[in-house]
Design a protein around this motif. Sequence first.
Motif, short mmCIF file in Angstrom:
data_model
loop_
_atom_site.label_atom_id
_atom_site.label_comp_id
_atom_site.label_asym_id
_atom_site.label_seq_id
_atom_site.Cartn_x
_atom_site.Cartn_y
_atom_site.Cartn_z
N ILE A 11 0.79 -1.06 -0.01
CA ILE A 11 0.05 -0.06 0.19
C ILE A 11 0.81 1.30 -0.05
N PHE A 12 2.09 1.44 0.85
CA PHE A 12 2.91 2.26 0.82
C PHE A 12 3.45 2.79 -0.39
N ASP A 13 3.80 1.69 -1.36
CA ASP A 13 4.51 1.88 -2.30
C ASP A 13 3.60 2.18 -3.53
N SER A 14 2.37 1.55 -3.52
CA SER A 14 1.28 2.05 -4.49
C SER A 14 1.04 3.56 -4.38
N PHE A 15 0.92 4.00 -3.00
CA PHE A 15 0.68 5.38 -2.88
C PHE A 15 1.99 6.34 -3.23
N LEU A 16 3.32 5.71 -2.91
CA LEU A 16 4.58 6.70 -3.19
C LEU A 16 4.55 6.59 -4.84
N ALA A 17 4.09 5.59 -5.60
CA ALA A 17 4.04 5.50 -6.98
C ALA A 17 3.40 6.77 -7.66
N LEU A 18 2.29 7.27 -6.88
CA LEU A 18 1.74 8.32 -7.50
C LEU A 18 2.28 9.50 -7.80
N GLY A 19 3.31 9.72 -7.03
CA GLY A 19 4.32 10.92 -6.93
C GLY A 19 5.71 10.65 -7.72
N GLU A 20 5.79 9.27 -8.47
CA GLU A 20 6.78 9.10 -8.96
C GLU A 20 7.10 10.09 -10.16
N SER A 21 8.04 10.65 -10.61
CA SER A 21 8.20 11.64 -11.71
C SER A 21 9.13 10.60 -12.96
N ARG A 62 -8.28 7.94 -0.48
CA ARG A 62 -8.45 6.62 -0.05
C ARG A 62 -7.27 5.90 0.53
N PRO A 63 -6.36 5.93 -0.71
CA PRO A 63 -5.09 5.38 -0.31
C PRO A 63 -4.45 6.08 0.84
N ILE A 64 -4.56 7.19 0.83
CA ILE A 64 -3.75 7.95 2.09
C ILE A 64 -4.20 7.64 3.34
N ARG A 65 -5.55 7.51 3.39
CA ARG A 65 -6.34 7.29 4.63
C ARG A 65 -5.98 5.73 5.04
N ALA A 66 -5.97 4.79 4.12
CA ALA A 66 -5.59 3.56 4.43
C ALA A 66 -4.01 3.60 4.94
N LEU A 67 -3.21 4.11 4.31
CA LEU A 67 -1.69 4.16 4.48
C LEU A 67 -1.67 4.62 6.33
N ASN A 68 -2.34 5.86 6.29
CA ASN A 68 -2.23 6.24 7.78
C ASN A 68 -2.81 5.60 9.00
N GLU A 101 7.82 -0.29 11.51
CA GLU A 101 8.60 -0.41 10.50
C GLU A 101 8.30 0.48 9.25
N LEU A 102 6.81 0.17 9.20
CA LEU A 102 6.21 0.93 7.87
C LEU A 102 6.17 2.43 8.07
N ALA A 103 6.11 3.09 9.22
CA ALA A 103 5.99 4.42 9.86
C ALA A 103 7.42 4.97 9.70
N GLU A 104 8.64 4.16 9.86
CA GLU A 104 9.73 4.56 9.70
C GLU A 104 10.12 4.39 8.12
N LEU A 105 9.81 3.59 7.31
CA LEU A 105 9.95 3.56 5.85
C LEU A 105 9.17 4.95 5.42
N TYR A 106 8.06 5.29 5.87
CA TYR A 106 7.25 6.36 5.53
C TYR A 106 8.01 7.84 5.55
N ARG A 107 8.65 7.72 6.87
CA ARG A 107 9.76 9.01 7.29
C ARG A 107 10.72 9.08 6.44
N ASP A 108 11.41 7.88 6.07
CA ASP A 108 12.69 7.86 5.05
C ASP A 108 12.43 8.29 3.80
N LYS A 109 11.45 7.55 3.28
CA LYS A 109 11.12 7.82 1.85
C LYS A 109 10.40 8.68 1.41
N LEU A 110 9.30 9.36 2.13
CA LEU A 110 8.38 10.34 1.64
C LEU A 110 8.25 11.49 2.50
#
Length: 199
Positions: A63-73, A109-115, A123-132
């Motif tokens: 889910i995190f990567d699916s959300f992160l991919a929305l902003g990939e250039s 919806r994906p933002i709310r699911a991620l939160n 571990e996911l929270a740490e990934l979120y802080r580091d990558k996004l």
Amino acid sequence: MSTTQNPDRSRRSERSRQAILAATRELISESGYAKVSIEAIAARAGVGKQTIYRWWPSKGAVIFDSFLALGESEDGAGIELPDSGDLETDLKLVMRATAAEFADPDFERPIRALNAELIHDSELAELYRDKLAGPMDEAKKARLRSAQHAGQLAADADLDLVLETLYAPLFQRWLLRTGPLTADYADALVDITLRAFRP
């Protein structure tokens, strides 16, 4: 003379990865986080479960990567905020876009699911802080430093506090559904922040 071409595995893998990320976003939008499973994602993407587990350790990570991919250039350029030379104009542009994203059901919806997952998965929270969150905050602070150098923001302003003043009310309104996320509301947050932190 005939030649035999080997399949491009990297291209095939990238197609599978994009299919998985797209399937994850679709399922979250349709069903919500609780009803999404690795099995459902695999079926929608047309891949085996083992393919997903090869790249992601958990549903939350997908889910995190699916959300992160929305902003990939496409060109892989780094995050950068607009800098027209006018901080107020630039911040209002960014805050209006942020409010519009959070008000868009397909993005929301994906933002709310991620939160929801970040609360339970350290571990996911740490990934979120580091990558996004971390890179985004650094990009925002780079724009604020530029404004400090131009005399549009107090030289001694605490930039973390500036960002909290801008974004925390918007996030709380979105999280608790206490009011609409409009362009006027976004502008008001910028006005209040600049009144507090201008020289």
